[in-house]
Design a protein around this motif. Structure first.
Motif, PDB file in Angstrom:
ATOM      1  N   ASP A  19      -8.968   0.717  -3.992  1.00 14.54           N
ATOM      2  CA  ASP A  19      -8.842   2.103  -3.565  1.00 14.54           C
ATOM      3  C   ASP A  19      -7.531   2.689  -4.088  1.00 14.54           C
ATOM      4  O   ASP A  19      -6.564   2.866  -3.354  1.00 14.54           O
ATOM      5  CB  ASP A  19      -8.892   2.151  -2.027  1.00 14.54           C
ATOM      6  N   VAL A  20      -7.497   2.937  -5.396  1.00 17.12           N
ATOM      7  CA  VAL A  20      -6.245   3.376  -6.019  1.00 17.12           C
ATOM      8  C   VAL A  20      -6.523   4.505  -7.005  1.00 17.12           C
ATOM      9  O   VAL A  20      -7.651   4.681  -7.451  1.00 17.12           O
ATOM     10  CB  VAL A  20      -5.565   2.214  -6.786  1.00 17.12           C
ATOM     11  N   GLN A  60      -3.417  -1.066  -1.650  1.00 16.63           N
ATOM     12  CA  GLN A  60      -4.414   0.008  -1.568  1.00 16.63           C
ATOM     13  C   GLN A  60      -3.706   1.356  -1.515  1.00 16.63           C
ATOM     14  O   GLN A  60      -2.546   1.448  -1.166  1.00 16.63           O
ATOM     15  CB  GLN A  60      -5.283  -0.171  -0.317  1.00 16.63           C
ATOM     16  N   LYS A  61      -4.454   2.418  -1.850  1.00 17.03           N
ATOM     17  CA  LYS A  61      -3.926   3.793  -1.827  1.00 17.03           C
ATOM     18  C   LYS A  61      -2.733   3.973  -2.771  1.00 17.03           C
ATOM     19  O   LYS A  61      -1.878   4.833  -2.558  1.00 17.03           O
ATOM     20  CB  LYS A  61      -3.521   4.214  -0.410  1.00 17.03           C
ATOM     21  N   THR A  62      -2.693   3.151  -3.790  1.00 15.27           N
ATOM     22  CA  THR A  62      -1.634   3.308  -4.800  1.00 15.27           C
ATOM     23  C   THR A  62      -1.898   4.546  -5.653  1.00 15.27           C
ATOM     24  O   THR A  62      -3.039   4.838  -5.996  1.00 15.27           O
ATOM     25  CB  THR A  62      -1.618   2.057  -5.709  1.00 15.27           C
ATOM     26  N   ALA A 106       0.806  -1.225   0.000  1.00  8.99           N
ATOM     27  CA  ALA A 106       0.000   0.000   0.000  1.00  8.99           C
ATOM     28  C   ALA A 106       0.842   1.279   0.000  1.00  8.99           C
ATOM     29  O   ALA A 106       2.012   1.271   0.375  1.00  8.99           O
ATOM     30  CB  ALA A 106      -0.927   0.002   1.215  1.00  8.99           C
ATOM     31  N   HIS A 107       0.190   2.369  -0.405  1.00 12.11           N
ATOM     32  CA  HIS A 107       0.720   3.729  -0.275  1.00 12.11           C
ATOM     33  C   HIS A 107       1.956   4.019  -1.120  1.00 12.11           C
ATOM     34  O   HIS A 107       2.729   4.926  -0.798  1.00 12.11           O
ATOM     35  CB  HIS A 107       1.034   4.064   1.197  1.00 12.11           C
TER      36      HIS A 107
END
Lengths: 440, 253
Positions: free
Chosen positions: A372-373, A341-343, A310-311
């Motif tokens: 969620d990207v 996620q959050k890419t 993530a991130h």
């Protein structure tokens, strides 16, 4: 083609005999497996999806010598034109795959261990065994398997935790094909410790005479520990009687930053693979590329930003200016794995075709398994903006000047990503000259 | 300075200019007004040499030379300047480098040496003050990320740097607020001289409060249907363009 392939298999057994004690090492076990795999796969053909637009057959049907043990007759004067002017750098020179101590200069001594990989196999066995062939997955990639099989030498650079190495490392690969067409493989291993920082420049140069052709194959494996920062620049301005197939495989831990710039100005067939695995949280990777080619040069860039956690952020911009009968290939893949996620992943490929006979094949590939990207991609191919051309001409610049200025600016968006100023300036002056740029 | 005789031009086979006659003397300011689609911007583009238009008839004499025979860059070097209605953004090309190249091209054409860097910078600073541009704006890429007003100021800044004989301001007032309008007009007025001429193309009378014309021409359907002094602009403002349209009809009848 089969002849060169079977020649490589024979050469491999010759190499094995010369290894003495090392023939039983775990590294050599990998080489053997890789050789066997290469023998199975053979050279890729255009039927292979990853090689659809880049036909290696004309290259590999030629005969090449493999002269890994040969002593070099090159002098410092011979390699002078390949150096970056006005910069204090570590220069590691490899001639036909062999390290040349006489032509190399190593100036950094604190916080870094730098040596030919052949030496690191015995001196730095633990580190090498931990990383070697762990990121460059050769099992399903024939060219990588071939390079792994012949991974006898190249550069080894290990930057200690928190060490910031100011002097860049210039890895210079010379293919001396003046006597006979030569296949020159090399393999680099670059390991940056926690908080470490370094700058690496890779360039390949071929010397030819008559009908001879050089074939160079350089693969780098790069490991960035937590919060490490690496600037990696690959400069390709080789003769047209040269072919290059190479790769950079990076593994990035948390909050590390990789900034890569690949600039291709000339060559025969040039294939660059660039893969970064974002394996630690909030790692950041930047892929920039410029191909400014003419004649019959073919430049193929295959990239993969692999978001495993993530991130992380990946940002990619490749730009091409193609003239004459040149060909550009861009295949940019963004992989977002389920945990990532959050890419944030951005990709853009922009091309200007200067001639009706130039072609570009561009293909973005997004494989997203997280929900969620933020990912975006785009590509454009076309001519120079007529409005901008008219605007410049309406101020007194002639058509050629206006074109050169616009193209220079188009290319400048990539060269400005090179933080190593003497290198950037050198490239900008080559590009300006190429574009008949008369502006200072 | 400029003599336009029976100029006709079309784009993609559609006739836009249907015989323009106009003479502009040294030191004069001419305003060309007219409703949308009357051919005002086409006239500006044709004079600057935009290649999208086909000249189907007539001639344009600029200081004794055939303007229509010249490429856009030759016209610029001879001293024709078009302030664009929509200035183009050119990322990666700095205003300074662009202007240096342009100024030196114009100088070369006039048989002058390229400007010394110091003299060039001094000239830049003087002209920047004229349109209240700051160093940051000048250092940026040409028009990139500029507001509408900044783009128009940049056009007048370029005009000031290139010192043309004939300036054509194509709807320079469009998209300007009153403060920007004053700055731009002030710049143009300071650059006025007995040796230079200006064509102001505008839809509205507002700009002409600040840049006061010697002559006003009304363009309608590709022809100049009425010419007069600066009071004509006020008349148009009061009566609108319908009055002119009727006038054009009468002429045809």
């Amino acid at each position: 083609m089969v002849e060169f392939q079977s020649k490589l298999e024979q050469e491999f057994s010759l190499v094995e005999r010369s290894l003495n004690g090392q023939a039983k090492s775990p590294i050599h076990a990998i080489r053997k497996q890789a050789m066997a795999r290469f023998a199975e796969l053979g050279f890729p053909t255009i039927r292979h999806e990853e090689w659809k637009y880049t036909n290696l057959m004309p290259i590999v049907k030629q005969d090449y010598a493999l002269t890994l043990q040969a002593a070099s007759s090159l002098t410092k004067a011979d390699i002078e034109p390949f150096l970056i002017p006005d910069v204090e750098a570590n220069v590691l020179v490899f001639v036909n795959g062999s390290y040349s101590a006489a032509l190399s200069t190593i100036i950094s001594d604190k916080g870094v261990e730098v040596m030919p990989l052949a030496e690191a196999f015995t001196k730095k066995t633990a580190v090498v065994e931990k990383h070697f062939a762990q990121y460059a997955a050769w099992q399903n990639d024939a060219m990588l398997a071939l390079n792994t099989a012949f991974s006898l030498n190249g550069a080894y650079i290990e930057v200690a935790n928190s060490a910031v190495i100011e002097e860049p490392f210039h890895l210079l690969f010379v293919n001396d094909s003046r006597q006979q067409s030569t296949f020159a493989p090399a393999r680099n291993l670059i390991v940056l410790g926690v908080n470490a920082e370094a700058t690496i420049v890779e360039s390949a140069h071929t010397l030819v005479s008559g009908e001879n052709v050089g074939f160079t194959n350089v693969v780098s494996e790069v490991v960035l520990a937590e919060n490490a920062r690496l600037q990696h620049y690959k400069i390709q301005n080789d003769v047209t009687q040269s072919h290059f197939v190479g790769a950079l495989h990076a593994h990035q831990e948390a909050t590390s930053i990789l900034n890569t710039v690949v600039v291709t100005l000339s060559g025969g067939i040039v294939r660059n693979n660039l893969n970064a695995v974002l394996a630690g949280k909030a790692a950041d990777t930047h892929f920039y590329g410029l191909y400014l080619v003419n004649g019959k040069t073919l430049v193929d860039n295959h990239t993969l930003a692999d978001h495993a956690v993530a991130h992380c952020t990946s940002n990619e911009l490749y730009k091409g200016i193609m003239d004459d009968r040149s060909t550009g290939v861009f295949n940019g893949k963004i992989m977002v794995r389920p945990d990532a996620q959050k890419t944030l992943a951005y990709q853009s490929n922009r091309n200007i075709l200067m001639s009706p006979n130039a072609t570009v094949n561009t293909k973005p590939q997004l494989e997203i398994f997280a929900d969620d990207v933020k990912c975006s991609h785009g590509c454009t191919s076309g001519q120079l903006d007529d409005e901008a051309l008219f605007y410049l001409r309406a101020r007194g610049l002639d058509r050629e000047q206006a074109r050169a200025l616009l193209l220079y600016a188009f290319a400048g968006e990539i060269t400005e990503k090179i933080e190593l100023e003497p290198l950037r300036e050198r490239l900008e002056s080559i590009i300006a000259e190429r574009l008949h740029q008369e502006l200072v | 300075m400029l003599t336009i005789t029976n100029l006709q031009a079309s784009v993609e086979g559609k006739e836009i200019l249907k015989g323009i006659n106009l003479t502009i003397g040294k030191g004069e300011i001419h305003a060309i007004m007219g409703p949308n689609g009357s051919g005002k911007s086409t006239l500006a583009s044709v004079l600057a040499g935009r290649e999208d238009y086909e000249i189907t008839g007539g001639s344009v004499d600029f200081d004794g030379k055939d303007l229509l025979e010249m490429s856009p860059e030759e016209r610029a070097r001879e001293g024709v300047f078009l302030a664009f209605q929509y200035p183009v953004e050119i990322p990666g090309v700095s205003n300074t480098n662009f202007l240096k190249a342009a100024v030196n091209e114009v100088r070369k054409h006039r048989g002058l040496e390229p400007m010394e860097p110091k003299a060039f910078l001094k000239m830049m600073r003087e002209k920047m003050a004229l349109v209240e541009m700051d160093q940051a704006m000048v250092s940026r890429s040409v028009n990139e990320g500029f507001s509408g007003g900044e783009k128009k100021r940049n056009e007048i800044f370029q005009l000031a740097m290139l010192e043309p004989k004939l300036s054509i301001l194509d709807e320079t007032d469009s998209g300007l607020d009153i403060d920007a309008l004053k700055i731009v007009s002030n710049g143009v007025n300071k650059l006025r001289s007995k040796e230079t001429s200006t064509i102001v193309i505008t839809h509205y009378q507002r700009l002409l409060d600040y840049i006061v014309p010697d002559f006003v021409h009304v363009l309608y359907k590709g022809r100049i249907v009425k010419s007069g002094g600066k009071e004509l602009a006020l008349e148009l403002e009061a009566k609108g363009y319908d009055w002119v349209k009727e006038l054009a009809l009468e002429e045809v009848v």
